[in-house]
Design a protein around this motif. Structure first.
Motif, PDB file in Angstrom:
ATOM      1  N   GLY A   7       0.777  -1.226   0.000  1.00 11.11           N
ATOM      2  CA  GLY A   7       0.000   0.000   0.000  1.00 11.11           C
ATOM      3  C   GLY A   7       0.809   1.277   0.000  1.00 11.11           C
ATOM      4  O   GLY A   7       0.236   2.368   0.088  1.00 11.11           O
ATOM      5  N   LYS A   8       2.122   1.147  -0.086  1.00  9.14           N
ATOM      6  CA  LYS A   8       2.987   2.327  -0.053  1.00  9.14           C
ATOM      7  C   LYS A   8       3.819   2.421  -1.325  1.00  9.14           C
ATOM      8  O   LYS A   8       3.988   1.443  -2.054  1.00  9.14           O
ATOM      9  CB  LYS A   8       3.892   2.296   1.170  1.00  9.14           C
ATOM     10  N   GLN A   9       4.328   3.617  -1.567  1.00  6.51           N
ATOM     11  CA  GLN A   9       5.185   3.817  -2.726  1.00  6.51           C
ATOM     12  C   GLN A   9       6.577   3.258  -2.458  1.00  6.51           C
ATOM     13  O   GLN A   9       7.029   3.154  -1.307  1.00  6.51           O
ATOM     14  CB  GLN A   9       5.286   5.311  -3.051  1.00  6.51           C
ATOM     15  N   ARG A  10       7.241   2.910  -3.538  1.00  7.83           N
ATOM     16  CA  ARG A  10       8.626   2.453  -3.423  1.00  7.83           C
ATOM     17  C   ARG A  10       9.495   3.643  -3.004  1.00  7.83           C
ATOM     18  O   ARG A  10       9.352   4.745  -3.536  1.00  7.83           O
ATOM     19  CB  ARG A  10       9.103   1.886  -4.757  1.00  7.83           C
ATOM     20  N   GLU A  11      10.376   3.401  -2.035  1.00  9.24           N
ATOM     21  CA  GLU A  11      11.211   4.480  -1.528  1.00  9.24           C
ATOM     22  C   GLU A  11      12.683   4.086  -1.551  1.00  9.24           C
ATOM     23  O   GLU A  11      13.036   2.921  -1.316  1.00  9.24           O
ATOM     24  CB  GLU A  11      10.811   4.846  -0.087  1.00  9.24           C
ATOM     25  N   LEU A  12      13.517   5.076  -1.810  1.00  7.55           N
ATOM     26  CA  LEU A  12      14.958   4.879  -1.775  1.00  7.55           C
ATOM     27  C   LEU A  12      15.418   4.893  -0.322  1.00  7.55           C
ATOM     28  O   LEU A  12      15.090   5.814   0.431  1.00  7.55           O
ATOM     29  CB  LEU A  12      15.666   5.987  -2.544  1.00  7.55           C
ATOM     30  N   ILE A  13      16.197   3.886   0.073  1.00  8.53           N
ATOM     31  CA  ILE A  13      16.656   3.850   1.455  1.00  8.53           C
ATOM     32  C   ILE A  13      18.172   3.944   1.580  1.00  8.53           C
ATOM     33  O   ILE A  13      18.673   4.391   2.613  1.00  8.53           O
ATOM     34  CB  ILE A  13      16.146   2.608   2.209  1.00  8.53           C
ATOM     35  N   ALA A  14      18.896   3.557   0.544  1.00  7.44           N
ATOM     36  CA  ALA A  14      20.355   3.646   0.617  1.00  7.44           C
ATOM     37  C   ALA A  14      20.922   3.652  -0.785  1.00  7.44           C
ATOM     38  O   ALA A  14      20.403   2.969  -1.672  1.00  7.44           O
ATOM     39  CB  ALA A  14      20.940   2.488   1.409  1.00  7.44           C
ATOM     40  N   ILE A  15      22.004   4.419  -0.970  1.00  5.63           N
ATOM     41  CA  ILE A  15      22.626   4.502  -2.279  1.00  5.63           C
ATOM     42  C   ILE A  15      24.134   4.626  -2.112  1.00  5.63           C
ATOM     43  O   ILE A  15      24.611   5.212  -1.137  1.00  5.63           O
ATOM     44  CB  ILE A  15      22.046   5.688  -3.091  1.00  5.63           C
ATOM     45  N   ILE A  16      24.854   4.043  -3.062  1.00  2.00           N
ATOM     46  CA  ILE A  16      26.305   4.169  -3.082  1.00  2.00           C
ATOM     47  C   ILE A  16      26.724   4.590  -4.480  1.00  2.00           C
ATOM     48  O   ILE A  16      26.255   4.044  -5.476  1.00  2.00           O
ATOM     49  CB  ILE A  16      27.004   2.861  -2.635  1.00  2.00           C
ATOM     50  N   THR A  17      27.568   5.612  -4.544  1.00  2.00           N
ATOM     51  CA  THR A  17      27.959   6.169  -5.831  1.00  2.00           C
ATOM     52  C   THR A  17      29.217   5.489  -6.366  1.00  2.00           C
ATOM     53  O   THR A  17      29.874   4.708  -5.676  1.00  2.00           O
ATOM     54  CB  THR A  17      28.223   7.669  -5.723  1.00  2.00           C
ATOM     55  N   ARG A  18      29.538   5.842  -7.581  1.00  2.00           N
ATOM     56  CA  ARG A  18      30.735   5.319  -8.230  1.00  2.00           C
ATOM     57  C   ARG A  18      31.981   5.608  -7.389  1.00  2.00           C
ATOM     58  O   ARG A  18      32.873   4.776  -7.292  1.00  2.00           O
ATOM     59  CB  ARG A  18      30.854   5.965  -9.611  1.00  2.00           C
ATOM     60  N   GLY A  19      31.977   6.765  -6.760  1.00  2.00           N
ATOM     61  CA  GLY A  19      33.135   7.142  -5.952  1.00  2.00           C
ATOM     62  C   GLY A  19      33.115   6.585  -4.545  1.00  2.00           C
ATOM     63  O   GLY A  19      34.067   6.799  -3.782  1.00  2.00           O
ATOM     64  N   GLY A  20      32.044   5.880  -4.198  1.00  2.00           N
ATOM     65  CA  GLY A  20      31.977   5.260  -2.884  1.00  2.00           C
ATOM     66  C   GLY A  20      31.218   6.052  -1.843  1.00  2.00           C
ATOM     67  O   GLY A  20      31.095   5.614  -0.695  1.00  2.00           O
ATOM     68  N   SER A  21      30.679   7.194  -2.224  1.00  2.00           N
ATOM     69  CA  SER A  21      29.882   7.960  -1.274  1.00  2.00           C
ATOM     70  C   SER A  21      28.557   7.257  -1.029  1.00  2.00           C
ATOM     71  O   SER A  21      28.007   6.623  -1.930  1.00  2.00           O
ATOM     72  CB  SER A  21      29.618   9.367  -1.812  1.00  2.00           C
TER      73      SER A  21
END
Length: 116
Positions: free
Chosen positions: A42-56
């Motif tokens: 019943g909820k929208q998909r949410e971003l919880i964690a991300i890692i960038t190419r540079g490691g951030s």
């Protein structure tokens, strides 16, 4: 076609831990970012964690301090270590990859259920 294979979901009691894995079929060198999303019923998909190419890394406030995203470049794999799990963390968790050409690919999703 890029493939993402997720694993590690399951049933755990509140306060417990799980580690999710997302293995990519392309080299880390071709990846711009990788992230973990979740979608509860019943909820929208949410971003919880991300890692960038540079490691951030960056986290949603709801998981900050409890979840850790990391990667193993040799295995083309990203992980999500989830600690101090709460019932409200129950959701289907998806891995998303964005290539250096800004094309998006999604994993099949893995169910995480946290019992109280």
């Amino acid at each position: 076609q890029v493939q993402l294979v997720e694993s590690g979901g399951g049933l755990v009691q509140a306060g417990g831990s799980l580690r999710l894995s997302c293995a990519a079929s392309i080299s880390i060198a071709s990846i711009n970012t990788m992230g973990w999303y979740r979608q509860a019923p019943g909820k929208q998909r949410e971003l919880i964690a991300i890692i960038t190419r540079g490691g951030s890394t960056n986290y949603a406030d709801s998981v900050k301090g409890r979840f850790t995203i990391s990667r193993d470049n040799a295995k083309n794999t990203v992980y999500l270590q989830m600690n101090i799990l709460k019932p409200e963390d129950t959701a289907v968790y998806y891995c998303k990859l964005t290539t250096v050409l800004f094309r998006d690919y999604w994993g099949q999703g893995t169910q995480v259920t946290v019992s109280s």
